[in-house]
Design a protein around this motif. Sequence first.
Motif, PDB file in Angstrom:
ATOM      1  N   ALA A 149     -31.872  -7.833  30.426  1.00 47.50           N
ATOM      2  CA  ALA A 149     -32.290  -9.419  30.255  1.00 47.50           C
ATOM      3  C   ALA A 149     -30.975 -10.246  30.476  1.00 47.50           C
ATOM      4  O   ALA A 149     -31.310 -11.441  31.280  1.00 47.50           O
ATOM      5  N   VAL A 150     -29.846 -10.201  29.914  1.00 52.03           N
ATOM      6  CA  VAL A 150     -28.650 -10.676  29.948  1.00 52.03           C
ATOM      7  C   VAL A 150     -28.305 -11.052  31.734  1.00 52.03           C
ATOM      8  O   VAL A 150     -28.052 -11.997  32.214  1.00 52.03           O
ATOM      9  N   VAL A 192     -22.755  -6.963  25.888  1.00 52.91           N
ATOM     10  CA  VAL A 192     -23.295  -6.848  27.103  1.00 52.91           C
ATOM     11  C   VAL A 192     -22.169  -7.486  28.075  1.00 52.91           C
ATOM     12  O   VAL A 192     -21.856  -7.100  29.110  1.00 52.91           O
ATOM     13  N   LEU A 193     -21.750  -8.613  27.749  1.00 53.81           N
ATOM     14  CA  LEU A 193     -20.906  -9.272  28.762  1.00 53.81           C
ATOM     15  C   LEU A 193     -19.569  -8.615  28.682  1.00 53.81           C
ATOM     16  O   LEU A 193     -18.828  -8.687  29.961  1.00 53.81           O
ATOM     17  N   ALA A 194     -19.151  -8.140  27.843  1.00 50.13           N
ATOM     18  CA  ALA A 194     -17.729  -7.124  27.797  1.00 50.13           C
ATOM     19  C   ALA A 194     -18.221  -6.081  28.535  1.00 50.13           C
ATOM     20  O   ALA A 194     -17.032  -5.759  29.427  1.00 50.13           O
ATOM     21  N   SER A 195     -19.162  -5.440  28.651  1.00 53.26           N
ATOM     22  CA  SER A 195     -19.625  -4.442  29.606  1.00 53.26           C
ATOM     23  C   SER A 195     -19.384  -4.915  31.130  1.00 53.26           C
ATOM     24  O   SER A 195     -19.050  -4.230  31.852  1.00 53.26           O
ATOM     25  N   THR A 202     -18.299  -9.726  35.870  1.00 53.73           N
ATOM     26  CA  THR A 202     -17.588 -11.046  35.202  1.00 53.73           C
ATOM     27  C   THR A 202     -16.300 -10.865  34.956  1.00 53.73           C
ATOM     28  O   THR A 202     -15.802  -9.852  34.747  1.00 53.73           O
ATOM     29  N   ALA A 203     -15.778 -12.136  34.771  1.00 52.84           N
ATOM     30  CA  ALA A 203     -14.145 -11.986  34.112  1.00 52.84           C
ATOM     31  C   ALA A 203     -13.952 -12.983  33.244  1.00 52.84           C
ATOM     32  O   ALA A 203     -14.555 -14.431  33.320  1.00 52.84           O
ATOM     33  N   ALA A 214     -13.681 -19.527  28.738  1.00 49.75           N
ATOM     34  CA  ALA A 214     -14.741 -19.217  29.513  1.00 49.75           C
ATOM     35  C   ALA A 214     -14.950 -18.016  30.261  1.00 49.75           C
ATOM     36  O   ALA A 214     -13.994 -17.230  30.115  1.00 49.75           O
ATOM     37  N   ARG A 215     -16.032 -17.673  30.867  1.00 45.07           N
ATOM     38  CA  ARG A 215     -16.261 -16.608  31.934  1.00 45.07           C
ATOM     39  C   ARG A 215     -17.013 -16.913  33.107  1.00 45.07           C
ATOM     40  O   ARG A 215     -17.904 -17.891  33.138  1.00 45.07           O
TER      41      ARG A 215
END
Length: 370
Positions: A149-150, A192-195, A202-203, A214-215
């Motif tokens: 979903a993310v 999820v965003l860390a993975s 992403t970074a 921010a990412r």
Amino acid sequence: MGCFEKMVLFPDMVKTMSQGKNLPTAIVRNVIPSHLHTESTAGGGIVIDGGQSTVLRPVWAGEGFPADVIRVLDSLGSMHVEQSTIPVITARRMSPGAIRLLNEHELAWADADGQAEITTPDGLHIYRLKPKRLLDRTTSLSWSRSSQAVAEYVLSRRAMPPVGDMPGWNGVDRLGQVAEATGISPGQVAKVLASFDEEGYTAKFGPERGPTSARELREPGRLLSDWAGHFARAPRKDRRSELHTLSRDPRRWVDLVGSQLASIRWVASGWVAADAVAPFSTSIPDLLIYVQDDDFENARAALTSHDDISEVDRGARIHLHSAPSHVLAMRGIAPGLPVASSVRIYADLVREGGRGADAAEHLRGVSIGF
């Protein structure tokens, strides 16, 4: 190696990958005949010694869609490749379009399905037919419901067209925004965003925490291919109703759905939506529509109440599916038609395979752009 003018390898010659090996290297090793002596180099290459040494250098191309191969082709020019070293483009599963591109550029390739075509200057030709799969996963990322979903939300935001003079969005919304849009807890979104950071999709930049942290989306093309590839392979868990109508006209299908679901929010995807966003084919086989899960039963009842619509086991022209709320929230408007995001339409076409995969790549080039 000069004595091997051509070699066709069949499934019984496939070797299995031991745990812990580098995946691109394992893919290449999987297609090399067992009687050839091989050694690994410090830089991840494979030396084949058949009287004269040749180094095969695996290069990763993700899922193996044409867009993935194009991305690798663009990077090959900046890579330092030593003489007698052959780059071998590797992927999870090379699509027919990707194979055509590789053949046009006369590049060696292999994939985790066991397909390969590698030719060396010394006359060795490794050509794999009737492949046997090497493995089921090509990333350490677990494609859970939340990560799917993310990923779809982030990619859909990236694919949105620019507004006025504003450039397209290449960032990642804040945790609260992503959580609200996807219905996933902020804590799980953070995981999820860390993975995604670990995978290189992403970074983060700026401070570790706070309002200025921010990412950004570093590799949207790779994330799109990986997510769409998983979406296409994974069994469907949504609610579905297969519907038939006598009309063969897609415009009539849309009119029927629009009139019957006047009070229910819905979006089109698949072939009809792709034709509205990026026309490709003169033959439109069916219409896929999504409604929110809470609306599914009401939508099915509304559609089947029409005299020209009935539920069938096969031969459906209208497919009614349930979808998470973010799929409906990310909808756009094509002429006379509410459509899902180009990212969702792309994934649905990839799942179709065949002509659908070709239409997906056309849509990706015209409407998505990465």
